[in-house]
Write an enzyme that holds these catalytic residues in place. Structure first.
Site, PDB file in Angstrom:
ATOM      1  N   SER A 299      39.128  28.386  70.216  1.00  0.00           N
ATOM      2  CA  SER A 299      38.483  29.138  70.217  1.00  0.00           C
ATOM      3  C   SER A 299      38.921  30.380  70.388  1.00  0.00           C
ATOM      4  O   SER A 299      38.050  31.519  71.286  1.00  0.00           O
ATOM      5  CB  SER A 299      37.392  29.100  69.793  1.00  0.00           C
ATOM      6  OG  SER A 299      37.167  27.793  69.582  1.00  0.00           O
TER       7      SER A 299
ATOM      8  N   LYS B  94      48.294  26.242  61.785  1.00  0.00           N
ATOM      9  CA  LYS B  94      48.273  23.941  61.662  1.00  0.00           C
ATOM     10  C   LYS B  94      48.143  24.556  59.783  1.00  0.00           C
ATOM     11  O   LYS B  94      49.545  24.377  59.450  1.00  0.00           O
ATOM     12  CB  LYS B  94      47.052  23.941  61.790  1.00  0.00           C
ATOM     13  CG  LYS B  94      46.088  24.778  63.137  1.00  0.00           C
ATOM     14  CD  LYS B  94      44.812  24.417  64.067  1.00  0.00           C
ATOM     15  CE  LYS B  94      44.903  24.190  65.317  1.00  0.00           C
ATOM     16  NZ  LYS B  94      43.381  23.942  65.451  1.00  0.00           N
TER      17      LYS B  94
ATOM     18  N   GLY C  63      38.554  24.834  67.596  1.00  0.00           N
ATOM     19  CA  GLY C  63      37.929  25.349  66.605  1.00  0.00           C
ATOM     20  C   GLY C  63      36.488  25.735  66.685  1.00  0.00           C
ATOM     21  O   GLY C  63      36.265  24.728  65.068  1.00  0.00           O
TER      22      GLY C  63
ATOM     23  N   HIS D 144      50.364  18.485  70.571  1.00  0.00           N
ATOM     24  CA  HIS D 144      48.284  19.028  70.291  1.00  0.00           C
ATOM     25  C   HIS D 144      47.346  17.836  70.535  1.00  0.00           C
ATOM     26  O   HIS D 144      47.980  16.866  69.743  1.00  0.00           O
ATOM     27  CB  HIS D 144      48.391  19.562  69.252  1.00  0.00           C
ATOM     28  CG  HIS D 144      47.546  20.756  68.918  1.00  0.00           C
ATOM     29  ND1 HIS D 144      46.632  20.191  67.936  1.00  0.00           N
ATOM     30  CD2 HIS D 144      47.442  22.265  68.583  1.00  0.00           C
ATOM     31  CE1 HIS D 144      45.750  20.871  68.573  1.00  0.00           C
ATOM     32  NE2 HIS D 144      46.058  22.272  68.778  1.00  0.00           N
TER      33      HIS D 144
ATOM     34  N   ASN E  78      49.112  29.225  66.476  1.00  0.00           N
ATOM     35  CA  ASN E  78      49.284  27.764  65.321  1.00  0.00           C
ATOM     36  C   ASN E  78      48.050  27.309  64.249  1.00  0.00           C
ATOM     37  O   ASN E  78      47.388  27.860  64.012  1.00  0.00           O
ATOM     38  CB  ASN E  78      48.514  26.870  66.767  1.00  0.00           C
ATOM     39  CG  ASN E  78      48.773  25.619  66.279  1.00  0.00           C
ATOM     40  OD1 ASN E  78      49.472  25.293  64.511  1.00  0.00           O
ATOM     41  ND2 ASN E  78      47.669  24.387  66.378  1.00  0.00           N
TER      42      ASN E  78
ATOM     43  N   GLU F 173      45.455  17.230  68.059  1.00  0.00           N
ATOM     44  CA  GLU F 173      45.355  17.117  66.562  1.00  0.00           C
ATOM     45  C   GLU F 173      46.120  16.294  66.346  1.00  0.00           C
ATOM     46  O   GLU F 173      46.334  14.899  66.252  1.00  0.00           O
ATOM     47  CB  GLU F 173      45.058  18.549  65.538  1.00  0.00           C
ATOM     48  CG  GLU F 173      43.483  19.033  65.623  1.00  0.00           C
ATOM     49  CD  GLU F 173      44.191  20.498  65.331  1.00  0.00           C
ATOM     50  OE1 GLU F 173      45.455  21.277  65.095  1.00  0.00           O
ATOM     51  OE2 GLU F 173      42.630  21.161  65.706  1.00  0.00           O
TER      52      GLU F 173
ATOM     53  N   GLU G 216      43.933  22.882  76.708  1.00  0.00           N
ATOM     54  CA  GLU G 216      43.538  23.583  75.390  1.00  0.00           C
ATOM     55  C   GLU G 216      42.757  22.193  76.009  1.00  0.00           C
ATOM     56  O   GLU G 216      42.659  20.997  75.049  1.00  0.00           O
ATOM     57  CB  GLU G 216      43.946  23.393  74.072  1.00  0.00           C
ATOM     58  CG  GLU G 216      44.985  24.293  73.752  1.00  0.00           C
ATOM     59  CD  GLU G 216      45.665  24.681  71.941  1.00  0.00           C
ATOM     60  OE1 GLU G 216      45.405  25.235  71.971  1.00  0.00           O
ATOM     61  OE2 GLU G 216      45.395  23.218  71.843  1.00  0.00           O
TER      62      GLU G 216
HETATM   63  P1  PGA Z   1      41.161  27.242  67.439  1.00  0.00           P
HETATM   64  O1  PGA Z   1      42.653  26.401  67.871  1.00  0.00           O
HETATM   65  O2  PGA Z   1      42.268  28.721  68.222  1.00  0.00           O
HETATM   66  O3  PGA Z   1      40.711  27.424  66.813  1.00  0.00           O
HETATM   67  O4  PGA Z   1      39.750  26.818  68.601  1.00  0.00           O
HETATM   68  C1  PGA Z   1      43.337  26.282  68.969  1.00  0.00           C
HETATM   69  C2  PGA Z   1      44.299  24.817  68.283  1.00  0.00           C
HETATM   70  O5  PGA Z   1      44.047  24.562  68.024  1.00  0.00           O
HETATM   71  O6  PGA Z   1      45.533  25.594  69.359  1.00  0.00           O
END
Ligand code: PGA
Length: 255
Positions: A214, A12, A174, A96, A10, A98, A168
């Protein structure tokens, strides 16, 4: 049941069009000898047609990070499932955290988006996960239950054969904090049985459940060794092809 491992990146809101194309080309060449792993990257909408064109015929597939559920119309700033499909994408991320956190995504809009995705022939990756507060209050399963039940409301299993689920935990995205193998194992087993109860054992056995939060080259093998983990949804570590390829080739990593 044989579930082919699925590693998805992803991207982003990172990378301009030319940067995305460069990274995608590099990744595609690094992936040429990967076996039995499905690979997908989700760049921004602007880069999606460019990236889809440049990885065509390679091991790398593309996806969008979101869609709007209406077919077309006066919805300024939005992009429909048909438009995503026409841009060359095979997948779409839906729900997601976010999107839920910053853009008002709810289980109801998730449900409508899933319907639109299937209708357009896209394969959705439904993202679910509890916040840190929900985990601390021991509401993890309750949260996931609601996200799955309401997100998939009204669907029958035949309509969901191209569905992928991505667990997730919001507190692991993140942050560099990966959930422990015990936590991931417990949740993935729970989700597997939830799909079985809600639909059927056969459907549950066929549906891939990814872990995200992560994931990096150093922890991917351990995560992939968990029985009900069928792949990873990777944010930060998917941006650099040299790093992402180590996750895609998880089978070569040391624990
Ligand atoms: P990350 O993000 O690997 O940076 O923790 C995962 C995601 O948002 O799908």
């Amino acid at each position: 049941m044989n579930r082919i491992p699925f590693i998805a990146g992803n991207w982003k809101m990172y990378k301009t069009g030319p940067e995305a194309v460069d990274a995608a080309k590099k990744l595609a060449s690094l992936c040429s000898d990967v076996k039995d792993v499905e690979i997908m990257i989700a760049p921004t909408f602007l880069s999606l047609p460019l990236v889809s064109a440049c990885v065509q015929g390679t091991r790398v597939k593309t996806g969008a990070q979101n869609l709007y559920f209406e077919k077309e119309g006066a919805f300024t700033g939005e992009v429909s499932a048909d438009m995503i499909k026409a841009a060359g994408a095979e997948y779409v991320l839906i729900g997601h955290s976010e999107r839920r956190q910053y853009f008002g995504e709810t289980d109801e809009t998730v449900c409508k988006k899933l319907r639109a995705a299937f209708h357009a022939g896209l394969k959705p990756v439904l993202c679910i996960g509890e916040t840190e507060v929900e985990r601390d209050q021991e509401k993890t399963f309750q949260t996931l239950d609601k996200q799955v039940s309401d997100g998939l409301k009204g669907f029958v299993s035949d309509e969901l054969k191209d569905l992928t689920l991505a667990y997730e935990p919001v507190w692991a995205i993140g942050t560099g904090k990966t959930a422990s193998t015990t936590q991931v194992d417990e949740v993935h087993q729970y989700l597997r049985s939830l799909l079985s109860r809600r639909f059927s054992a056969d459907f549950s056995g066929r549906t891939r459940i990814l872990y995200g939060g992560s994931v990096k080259p150093e922890n991917v093998k351990e995560l992939m060794n968990i029985r009900d983990v069928d792949g990873a949804l990777v944010g930060g570590a998917s941006l650099d092809p040299d790093k992402f390829i180590k996750i895609i080739k998880f089978y070569l990593q040391e624990i």
